[in-house]
Structures are given as structure tokens and as C-alpha cells.
Design a protein around this motif. Sequence first.
Motif, PDB file in Angstrom:
ATOM      1  N   VAL A 354      -2.572  -5.772   1.862  1.00 46.00           N
ATOM      2  CA  VAL A 354      -2.743  -5.787   0.501  1.00 46.00           C
ATOM      3  C   VAL A 354      -3.611  -7.033   0.294  1.00 46.00           C
ATOM      4  N   LYS A 358      -6.634  -7.104  -2.476  1.00 40.09           N
ATOM      5  CA  LYS A 358      -6.728  -7.921  -3.604  1.00 40.09           C
ATOM      6  C   LYS A 358      -7.947  -8.832  -3.728  1.00 40.09           C
ATOM      7  N   TRP A 376      -4.540   0.233  -3.729  1.00 38.44           N
ATOM      8  CA  TRP A 376      -4.568  -0.191  -4.927  1.00 38.44           C
ATOM      9  C   TRP A 376      -3.748   0.534  -5.800  1.00 38.44           C
ATOM     10  N   GLU A 379      -0.291  -0.836  -5.102  1.00 38.51           N
ATOM     11  CA  GLU A 379      -0.106  -2.173  -5.946  1.00 38.51           C
ATOM     12  C   GLU A 379       0.307  -1.687  -7.278  1.00 38.51           C
ATOM     13  N   GLU A 380      -0.159  -0.671  -8.101  1.00 37.30           N
ATOM     14  CA  GLU A 380      -0.179  -0.466  -9.421  1.00 37.30           C
ATOM     15  C   GLU A 380       0.949   0.237  -9.914  1.00 37.30           C
TER      16      GLU A 380
END
Length: 510
Positions: A354, A358, A376, A379-380
Motif C-alpha cells: 500500500v 500511495k 487503490w 484503500e478507498e
Amino acid sequence: MATLICSLVDHSDDVNWCAFSSTCLATCSLDKTIRLYSIKDFSELPFSPLNGHGYAVHSCCFSSTGELLASCSTDGTTVLWSVNTGEIVTVLQHPGRSPVRICTFSPDSSCLVSGAADGTVALWDVHSNTLCSSAAVKEGSVVACSFAPCGQMFVTGSTNGDLCAWSCPMKQLCTLKTAHDLGVTCCQFSPQACNGMERNSVYFQMASCGQDNNVKIWMVSQDVPSGCEFQLVHTLNGQSAPVLSCAFSSDGQLLVSGSVDKSVVIYDANKGIILNKLTHHERYVTACAFAPDMPFIATGSMDKTVTVWRIEDGTSFGGRVSQHSNKGSAVSNATAKKKFDSLNEEKKEKHLDVGFVKAQSRLCVSEWSEEAVSVWLCEEGLDELVNIFKANNIDGSQLLSLNKEIVTNDLNIESLGLRNKVIRKIEELKEHLESICTGIPDEFLCPINRELMEDPVIASDGYSYEREAIESWIHTKKHSSPMTNLPLKSVLLTPNRTLKMAISRWKNCQ
Ligand SMILES: *[C@@H]1O[C@H](CO)[C@@H](O)[C@H](O)[C@H]1NC(C)=O
């Protein structure tokens, strides 16, 4: 006492900085890259050059263990790289996205300081990659920074000529006005601990250099009740033009400096006398560095080359004494530049975690792999979509082109909530990227404010800027070039019509 070992000729533009760890040499350049060499044979590491910065890379430094490399750029970021893999560990966005001119680790590498063109100084926690604090000098750009070996204090130097001492965490201790007339260019503490101790104060030796053609050696004392003090010990004037870089040997005995007069001078740091002058570079010498454990210095220049020398002087490193003979001084026994044979080198597998994504997200989404898109999504909070996106081979550039229609009709995402959420997240991502990586050609962005130029003008340093940005820069920054930091020969600005036309053509096609 100095033997030329090799010339590294890989950069395609000005070399801005060199730094050593105990195993590697890093060089960075206006060509936007950082190159890494093994100090065993000065062969380039397989994953070099490091690409990721959008503009000139001004400075770089290794962490104390040599595992991390920090680099900073006009693109407004300081990037931390893994020296083992060449991958980006994190991207630190400077407050205000100002061009970052200098970065340096604290001696234990627990924190990092970056200094920027707008005068801000940022202190970062290296473990959490977070900004601890930031402050600003009164005037000028911050272009120099060095930590005292105790790690409790650092000094910054700015283009208006001041040196400023800061405690760590950050509080201004004292400012020395006009340490170098017309601007400081570099400063470095001797890596050796205090040279003396008196009741409550500790002394550290520090060198600074500047546009006044001088190198100065200071005793910086950190006095517990009353702050700190700079005491001038030597003014070294072995060079006839601005001095752009200076560095101590690891034992603090030698000091090397590089100048606009194209020379490199090696001084006895304690006596303040010249030991050797090397005239090898064809243009300004912008960078110099001593290897920590080996008798090597590296010098970098606007002639695009980096030269590595072996130093033998008897006082340092216990090398052979050859004080009288000039033998080996700038001799041309340069070993040919060795090219790393990467044929047999298996391409290292990218570790996708991650943190890596990022970091990447700050760079180019259009280059994301499908896995990066999956990370991603997670993460969202869009984990549910991972399989759908994978099944449709959505990579970074596909992601950026998704719209409501495609999401509804082609990806068959049934839930309205989920559809809206993913569209919103993509919009956010695009907004976030807009000023960083939109596919706008770099040369269309003003190096000062990083915005698409409307009225590009050529300044006397040969670079093109947005008229308004360079006018206000010249107005406030005492006529130094935003790109090279050297004085601008004139404040005349000429419209770059070719560039203006290219930009408007490009805009019309968007
Ligand atoms: C105009 O700008 C472009 C892009 O930065 C540059 O390549 C070109 O040399 C400039 N023109 C002049 C006359 O300097």
C-alpha cells in the motif's frame, strides 16, 4: 595527492548534487533523475537511474544506515527511495508545494529536514512519513541545510545570505545575518562531534560557502540558556568565483569546495590552508562530497559529469604521504566508464504494497498496473469492486477514463451507491493529481508555480517561466535564478513565442 579514478558521464544535464553512503554514490541532476553507483567499481546499480521526479532534482542524501535515499526537486516533493530496490518508499509533499532545494537526514535518520524556494523549512518524521512541523526564514529561499552531529540542532542557509540555527524539534535559535554576501549556497557540519565543551555550551565546526566567493569555517555553539552563536574561524578564498558546494571529510580534517571558477579546492580544515586545487571540470562545479569510509571525493558539474578522486594525504585516512610531488594531480588515468552488464540481471519483481501505491498515486496514475488499481480500490473502501475491475483489466489509464456510462453499462455495477462512490473517488483522484501529473508536458509548466504557462518568458538563465511568476520572483528574491540559484545576469524577460504557440496548440487538442 588526488588521483582521478573515473568520470561518470550518464547524466544528460547539469549535475546538482552528489552524496555517498558507505557502499554507494548517488548523483542527481537537472535531467530529473538520480543515479546510483556502487563504490566498489563505480558501476551503475541495475535499477539506476531513479525516475519519479517531474523536474530538476536539487539535492539528495543517504540515511545513516545507507538503506534510504532522500531526494528533493523543483516538483515540490522530497522522495524517499529504497536503496536496495530503487523503489519509492514515500513521497513527501512540501507545504505549499514549493520547489524543494535541499534535504538532509538527522544523524540518526529519525527525521529529515527539507528547505524550499519560498523560504519554508519542513521537519519530517521518517518512520511515520509525517510532517512534524514547519517554519520559514524571513527572506530568501532555503538552499542549504546541515545537522549538527549531536542531532539536537541544524543550520539552514538562504539565498539572502543568512544562516539560521534551529533546535530539533523546530524552534529558531539564532540568525546570522549576511554570513555570505549575495547568498549562501551550501553548509555542512563537520561529522566529528564537538571540538570543545564549556559549562553549558557545546561547539561544533561548520563550513558554509556562497556567492561571495568564500568558504567560511565557523564554530557554532549551542548554549543552553541563551540559544546559540556563530564564531568565524577561517575565511577561505582559494576560489575566484561563487562557491557552490562544500563538504567535510568524515574525520573533519579536510574540506572540499567546488566553484563557478570550475575548480575544486581541498583545504586543511583546521589550518585553513589549501592542500590541492583540481581543475578538471569544464563548467561550474556544483557539487562535492567525501565518502564516509573510503578516501574518495566526488565532484559534480554543469558539464554533466561526476568525477571521482582518490585522496592520499597522510593526515586523513592514513594514506600515503606525497606532499611535495604533484604526481597524480588531475592526471588523466581515468578508467573508462564501466557500463553495468544488465543482461544477466534478472529484473527485480516489484513489491506492491500500500505504501508503494500511495507514493505512486502522487506520481502517475496513468502508469498504475491492475494490481495498483486493486490496492487503490481497497484503500478507498471499494473492495467489492476489485474482482470486477480485475476481470475487465482496468489499469491506471483505464481508471482515469472511466465515466458514469462505462461504469453502468460496461462494468455492470448494479448498485447505484457503489457506482456514484467510485465515480466520486475517481474525480477526487483526478483533482488530486491535476497539478502533479496530468500528462501536461513538463516544459509547459512554469518551474516556479508548476502551473500551465500562459505567457511564457525566457529569463537570462535560459529557462522559461510564467511572466507573472518570474517577475514576482525577481522582485522578492534578489535576482537569483529559480533553477540554478546563480545570480541572473539581467532581469530582462523575452517572450518565448514558440513555447506559447506549442502550449495553445496543446490546449486546443485537450
Ligand atoms: C522556449 O521554451 C522551450 C521549452 O522550455 C525551450 O526548449 C526553448 O529553448 C525556449 N526558446 C528559447 C528561444 O529559449
